[in-house]
Design an enzyme around this catalytic site. Structure first.
Site, PDB file in Angstrom:
ATOM      1  N   GLY A  27      24.581  26.380  28.564  1.00 52.19           N
ATOM      2  CA  GLY A  27      25.153  24.936  28.577  1.00 52.19           C
ATOM      3  C   GLY A  27      26.255  25.019  28.762  1.00 52.19           C
ATOM      4  O   GLY A  27      26.805  25.888  28.536  1.00 52.19           O
ATOM      5  N   ASP A  28      27.051  23.315  28.126  1.00 52.58           N
ATOM      6  CA  ASP A  28      27.993  23.556  28.196  1.00 52.58           C
ATOM      7  C   ASP A  28      29.027  23.760  29.672  1.00 52.58           C
ATOM      8  O   ASP A  28      30.606  23.666  29.648  1.00 52.58           O
ATOM      9  CB  ASP A  28      28.822  23.636  26.705  1.00 52.58           C
ATOM     10  N   LYS A  31      28.166  19.977  32.705  1.00 53.03           N
ATOM     11  CA  LYS A  31      27.543  18.690  33.226  1.00 53.03           C
ATOM     12  C   LYS A  31      27.999  17.486  33.429  1.00 53.03           C
ATOM     13  O   LYS A  31      27.821  16.297  34.581  1.00 53.03           O
ATOM     14  CB  LYS A  31      25.823  19.106  32.530  1.00 53.03           C
ATOM     15  N   GLY A  32      28.881  16.860  32.358  1.00 55.50           N
ATOM     16  CA  GLY A  32      28.998  15.195  32.361  1.00 55.50           C
ATOM     17  C   GLY A  32      29.554  15.192  33.172  1.00 55.50           C
ATOM     18  O   GLY A  32      29.337  13.529  33.369  1.00 55.50           O
ATOM     19  N   GLY A  55      25.567  18.183  24.244  1.00 53.39           N
ATOM     20  CA  GLY A  55      26.992  17.419  23.888  1.00 53.39           C
ATOM     21  C   GLY A  55      27.202  16.936  25.477  1.00 53.39           C
ATOM     22  O   GLY A  55      28.265  18.328  25.584  1.00 53.39           O
ATOM     23  N   HIS A  56      28.013  16.154  26.063  1.00 58.14           N
ATOM     24  CA  HIS A  56      28.569  15.932  27.330  1.00 58.14           C
ATOM     25  C   HIS A  56      29.250  15.197  27.156  1.00 58.14           C
ATOM     26  O   HIS A  56      29.573  13.885  26.666  1.00 58.14           O
ATOM     27  CB  HIS A  56      27.457  15.294  28.132  1.00 58.14           C
ATOM     28  N   THR A  57      30.832  15.664  27.414  1.00 59.43           N
ATOM     29  CA  THR A  57      31.554  15.631  27.832  1.00 59.43           C
ATOM     30  C   THR A  57      32.813  14.163  28.981  1.00 59.43           C
ATOM     31  O   THR A  57      32.840  15.680  29.529  1.00 59.43           O
ATOM     32  CB  THR A  57      33.327  16.126  26.759  1.00 59.43           C
ATOM     33  N   ARG A 157      -0.050  17.778  19.189  1.00 59.38           N
ATOM     34  CA  ARG A 157      -0.414  16.860  19.230  1.00 59.38           C
ATOM     35  C   ARG A 157      -1.049  15.945  17.802  1.00 59.38           C
ATOM     36  O   ARG A 157      -0.706  14.894  17.997  1.00 59.38           O
ATOM     37  CB  ARG A 157      -1.916  16.726  20.623  1.00 59.38           C
ATOM     38  N   GLN A 242      21.877  20.714  28.342  1.00 60.27           N
ATOM     39  CA  GLN A 242      21.357  22.822  27.672  1.00 60.27           C
ATOM     40  C   GLN A 242      21.929  23.139  28.666  1.00 60.27           C
ATOM     41  O   GLN A 242      22.203  23.108  30.519  1.00 60.27           O
ATOM     42  CB  GLN A 242      20.465  23.064  27.645  1.00 60.27           C
ATOM     43  N   THR A 320      30.401  20.380  20.815  1.00 60.86           N
ATOM     44  CA  THR A 320      30.396  19.273  20.683  1.00 60.86           C
ATOM     45  C   THR A 320      29.948  18.432  19.569  1.00 60.86           C
ATOM     46  O   THR A 320      30.145  17.262  19.161  1.00 60.86           O
ATOM     47  CB  THR A 320      30.339  18.616  22.247  1.00 60.86           C
ATOM     48  N   GLY A 323      30.233  21.250  16.537  1.00 64.17           N
ATOM     49  CA  GLY A 323      31.493  22.582  16.135  1.00 64.17           C
ATOM     50  C   GLY A 323      31.984  23.506  15.843  1.00 64.17           C
ATOM     51  O   GLY A 323      33.096  24.036  15.687  1.00 64.17           O
ATOM     52  N   SER A 435      36.486  22.971  39.990  1.00 65.88           N
ATOM     53  CA  SER A 435      36.881  21.711  38.725  1.00 65.88           C
ATOM     54  C   SER A 435      38.536  22.185  38.341  1.00 65.88           C
ATOM     55  O   SER A 435      38.308  23.881  37.641  1.00 65.88           O
ATOM     56  CB  SER A 435      35.640  21.891  37.529  1.00 65.88           C
TER      57      SER A 435
HETATM   58  P1  GDP Z   1      28.448  19.700  29.517  1.00 64.56           P
HETATM   59  O1  GDP Z   1      27.323  19.650  28.305  1.00 64.56           O
HETATM   60  O2  GDP Z   1      27.524  20.769  30.606  1.00 64.56           O
HETATM   61  O3  GDP Z   1      28.148  18.581  29.692  1.00 64.56           O
HETATM   62  O4  GDP Z   1      29.496  20.412  28.342  1.00 64.56           O
HETATM   63  P2  GDP Z   1      30.639  19.958  27.277  1.00 64.56           P
HETATM   64  O5  GDP Z   1      31.082  18.539  27.614  1.00 64.56           O
HETATM   65  O6  GDP Z   1      29.807  20.364  26.322  1.00 64.56           O
HETATM   66  O7  GDP Z   1      31.655  20.673  28.168  1.00 64.56           O
HETATM   67  C1  GDP Z   1      32.694  20.804  28.772  1.00 64.56           C
HETATM   68  C2  GDP Z   1      33.973  20.441  28.435  1.00 64.56           C
HETATM   69  O8  GDP Z   1      35.204  21.311  28.507  1.00 64.56           O
HETATM   70  C3  GDP Z   1      34.432  19.557  27.973  1.00 64.56           C
HETATM   71  O9  GDP Z   1      35.454  19.054  27.167  1.00 64.56           O
HETATM   72  C4  GDP Z   1      34.987  18.869  29.251  1.00 64.56           C
HETATM   73  O10 GDP Z   1      35.943  17.431  29.036  1.00 64.56           O
HETATM   74  C5  GDP Z   1      35.743  20.355  29.163  1.00 64.56           C
HETATM   75  N1  GDP Z   1      35.745  19.657  31.078  1.00 64.56           N
HETATM   76  C6  GDP Z   1      35.496  19.611  32.019  1.00 64.56           C
HETATM   77  N2  GDP Z   1      35.391  20.279  33.589  1.00 64.56           N
HETATM   78  C7  GDP Z   1      36.776  20.447  32.712  1.00 64.56           C
HETATM   79  C8  GDP Z   1      38.034  21.684  33.794  1.00 64.56           C
HETATM   80  O11 GDP Z   1      37.977  21.444  34.949  1.00 64.56           O
HETATM   81  N3  GDP Z   1      39.472  22.276  32.679  1.00 64.56           N
HETATM   82  C9  GDP Z   1      38.592  22.067  31.430  1.00 64.56           C
HETATM   83  N4  GDP Z   1      39.738  23.111  31.002  1.00 64.56           N
HETATM   84  N5  GDP Z   1      37.943  21.136  30.835  1.00 64.56           N
HETATM   85  C10 GDP Z   1      37.751  21.222  31.705  1.00 64.56           C
HETATM   86  P1  IMO Z   2      24.806  20.870  25.847  1.00 67.40           P
HETATM   87  O1  IMO Z   2      23.531  19.847  27.611  1.00 67.40           O
HETATM   88  C1  IMO Z   2      24.733  24.750  24.178  1.00 67.40           C
HETATM   89  C2  IMO Z   2      21.604  25.883  22.267  1.00 67.40           C
HETATM   90  C3  IMO Z   2      22.123  25.694  20.445  1.00 67.40           C
HETATM   91  C4  IMO Z   2      21.097  26.988  19.873  1.00 67.40           C
HETATM   92  C5  IMO Z   2      19.453  26.464  20.893  1.00 67.40           C
HETATM   93  C6  IMO Z   2      18.893  25.957  20.462  1.00 67.40           C
HETATM   94  O2  IMO Z   2      25.912  19.882  25.940  1.00 67.40           O
HETATM   95  O3  IMO Z   2      24.466  21.748  27.608  1.00 67.40           O
HETATM   96  P2  IMO Z   2      18.202  23.665  20.462  1.00 67.40           P
HETATM   97  O4  IMO Z   2      18.832  22.504  19.083  1.00 67.40           O
HETATM   98  O5  IMO Z   2      18.472  22.643  21.141  1.00 67.40           O
HETATM   99  O6  IMO Z   2      17.092  23.721  18.961  1.00 67.40           O
HETATM  100  O7  IMO Z   2      19.544  24.944  19.287  1.00 67.40           O
HETATM  101  O8  IMO Z   2      19.777  25.764  22.062  1.00 67.40           O
HETATM  102  N1  IMO Z   2      21.932  24.496  22.608  1.00 67.40           N
HETATM  103  C7  IMO Z   2      23.218  23.978  23.058  1.00 67.40           C
HETATM  104  N2  IMO Z   2      24.028  24.885  24.045  1.00 67.40           N
HETATM  105  N3  IMO Z   2      25.088  23.388  25.158  1.00 67.40           N
HETATM  106  C8  IMO Z   2      23.929  22.307  24.276  1.00 67.40           C
HETATM  107  O9  IMO Z   2      23.371  21.264  25.149  1.00 67.40           O
HETATM  108  C9  IMO Z   2      22.535  22.564  24.156  1.00 67.40           C
HETATM  109  N4  IMO Z   2      21.673  22.536  23.618  1.00 67.40           N
HETATM  110  C10 IMO Z   2      20.967  23.841  22.558  1.00 67.40           C
HETATM  111  O10 IMO Z   2      23.487  26.504  20.272  1.00 67.40           O
HETATM  112  O11 IMO Z   2      21.807  27.874  20.474  1.00 67.40           O
HETATM  113 MG    MG Z   3      27.580  19.792  26.047  1.00 67.02          MG
END
Ligand code: GDP
Ligand code: IMO
Ligand code: MG
Length: 446
Positions: A27-28, A31-32, A55-57, A157, A242, A320, A323, A435
């Site tokens: 995750g993170d 993707k957003g 949490g997609h930023t 169910r 995720q 996101t 925290g 990126s």
């Molecule tokens: P997602 O959950 O997959 O959408 O990712 P998140 O948004 O949780 O985490 C990605 C973080 O990296 C966000 O704060 C974005 O604004 C930031 N981000 C995205 N692309 C880049 C990059 O190429 N460089 C840096 N430094 N930050 C990035």
């Molecule tokens: P995005 O879409 C990163 C992790 C949690 C925990 C496990 C299970 O932003 O990439 P849950 O609340 O889903 O039952 O927690 O999955 N987790 C993520 N880690 N990015 C996410 O989403 C996540 N969504 C859940 O931290 O380890």
């Molecule tokens: Mg995220």
């Protein structure tokens, strides 16, 4: 009817017009950002799994948007944004996010639809998760958004409630009068002497009927909406939440989420048949992160003055949703090769490459050893993964050179290009996007 020899007895399949953006780590992966960019080439943007645990930023110049439950397409009112049946929805969160967007000047109306089949998260789900997660042993390190308990009830169910049920007052009341007392007994047992909340069925019902009325303008049968769209030749972008290593079946179980976060979740989570998805973009951070508990073979546990902390600070690696500081490590090719194959990724996006400007020497994990034996494939169980000793190869870094202004590959330092080439070679997949900063402009397309 006769069939001519040599002629196909089956009609040709329609052209696949759908794309999926999927994370290949935990995750993170950013993707957003990619969904926001690719949205413009599509008609629909669809979430098919998870809930407000995501949490997609998205960054547009000096504007920053954080979405948990709503698809990133919602930032562009001309796109149709869909929360599919595979998502679990906490209605207060849905309304809060809509309000936040409106306050930021983003128009949200009939462009945002919510499946009547999506399951509903109730306060008893949040309490159930709190009690399970605060018990020490057995905790997963979840986001506390009620995701696991809600999916449990969906599959079980007996106690599941769907969004469409919120629009049928009498049926909902009858159902909650059955469910809530059961849940109170369960919560008492889980609390095992600790403080716990109990709920009143009629009060919960009144509250959720009122929420249902607010959701009503968005609630539709999204399955038919998408199938009709496909029939009309519309293009659909699936936004996975995720990452594939958190997939309920294929991830690092039990330290996973409760949904299919790989593209395998698209069909059950939206109603769109898998073969309509013609393009799968696997999203990979240039290093690795993980939030919550569970095995992480390449984790950098080198303390407050170590490289892990340096990367965390430079990449602002804090969750996101919660925290929490994200755990940080090197890029893991064994894991990523597995998830890319599993996801059916056609191409790769390498994200946050700029963050690695903060280290002088990079490592890539190219193999695993368990108990002194080389292991070629990603192990299925957390027990084996915990014992993995990563095999690394080292690469020169690019010595602090700022790459955030690069417009094309040739603007990157040689060492950065060599790092990308090596990743491409090890994964056997083309890198299409690099990126180099959070802003949509800080993206190199190849
Ligand atoms: P997602 O959950 O997959 O959408 O990712 P998140 O948004 O949780 O985490 C990605 C973080 O990296 C966000 O704060 C974005 O604004 C930031 N981000 C995205 N692309 C880049 C990059 O190429 N460089 C840096 N430094 N930050 C990035
Ligand atoms: P995005 O879409 C990163 C992790 C949690 C925990 C496990 C299970 O932003 O990439 P849950 O609340 O889903 O039952 O927690 O999955 N987790 C993520 N880690 N990015 C996410 O989403 C996540 N969504 C859940 O931290 O380890
Ligand atoms: Mg995220």
């Amino acid at each position: 009817m006769s069939v001519r020899a040599g002629a196909s007895a089956l009609p040709a399949r329609p052209e696949p017009t759908c794309t999926c953006v999927v994370g290949l780590q935990w995750g993170d992966e950013a993707k957003g950002k990619l969904v926001d960019i690719l949205g413009d080439q599509h008609d629909f943007v669809v979430r098919y799994n998870g809930g407000a645990n995501a949490g997609h930023t998205i960054v547009w110049g000096d504007r920053k948007f954080k979405l948990s439950l709503l698809p990133a397409g919602v930032l562009k009112p001309h796109l149709k944004s869909v929360i599919g049946n595979g998502v679990v929805v906490y209605p207060p969160r849905f309304l809060e996010e809509v309000e936040q967007l409106r306050a930021a000047g983003i128009e949200v109306g009939s462009n945002l639809t919510l499946s009547d089949r999506a399951h509903v998260i109730f306060p008893h789900h949040l309490e159930e998760e709190r009690l399970s997660e605060s018990g020490g042993e057995g905790a997963i390190g979840t986001t506390g958004r009620g995701i696991g308990p809600c999916y449990q009830d969906k599959v079980g169910r007996v106690c599941g409630v769907r969004v469409g049920d919120l629009l049928r007052p009498e049926a909902l009341r009858e159902r909650l009068r059955f469910i809530v007392p059961r849940k109170n007994r369960l919560l008492g047992a889980l609390a095992d002497g600790r403080e716990s909340r109990t709920f009143d069925a009629d009060q919960v019902c009144d509250e959720y009927l009122a929420l249902g009325e607010k959701l009503r303008p968005h609630v539709v049968d999204t399955t038919h909406l998408l199938l009709r769209g496909l029939g009309d030749g519309k293009r659909i972008l699936f936004e996975a939440a995720q990452g594939t290593l958190l997939d309920i079946d294929h991830g690092t179980y039990p330290y996973v989420t409760s949904s299919s976060s790989s593209p395998a979740g698209i069909w059950p989570g939206s109603g769109v048949p898998a073969h309509r998805v013609g393009r799968i973009l696997g999203v990979v951070k240039a290093y690795s992160t993980r939030v919550g508990r569970g095995p992480f073979p390449t984790e950098l546990s080198d303390g407050p003055d170590g490289l892990g902390e340096r990367i965390r600070k430079t990449g602002r690696e804090y969750g996101t949703v919660t925290g929490r500081p994200r755990r940080v490590g090197w890029l893991d090719i064994v894991a990523t090769r597995y998830t890319a194959a599993l996801a059916g990724a056609d191409e790769i996006a390498i994200m946050l490459l700029d963050v690695l400007s903060c280290v002088n020497e990079l490592s890539i994990c190219t193999g695993y050893e368990i108990d002194g034996r080389r292991v070629a494939e990603f192990p299925a169980d957390a027990y084996s993964l915990d014992r993995v000793k990563p095999v690394y190869e080292s690469h020169a870094g690019w010595g602090g050179v700022d790459v955030t202004g690069a417009q094309k590959l040739s603007d990157l330092p040689d060492a950065a290009r060599r790092y990308l080439d090596r990743i491409q070679q090890l994964l056997g997949l083309p890198i299409r996007v690099v990126s180099i900063g959070p802003d949509r402009e800080q993206t190199i397309f190849i």
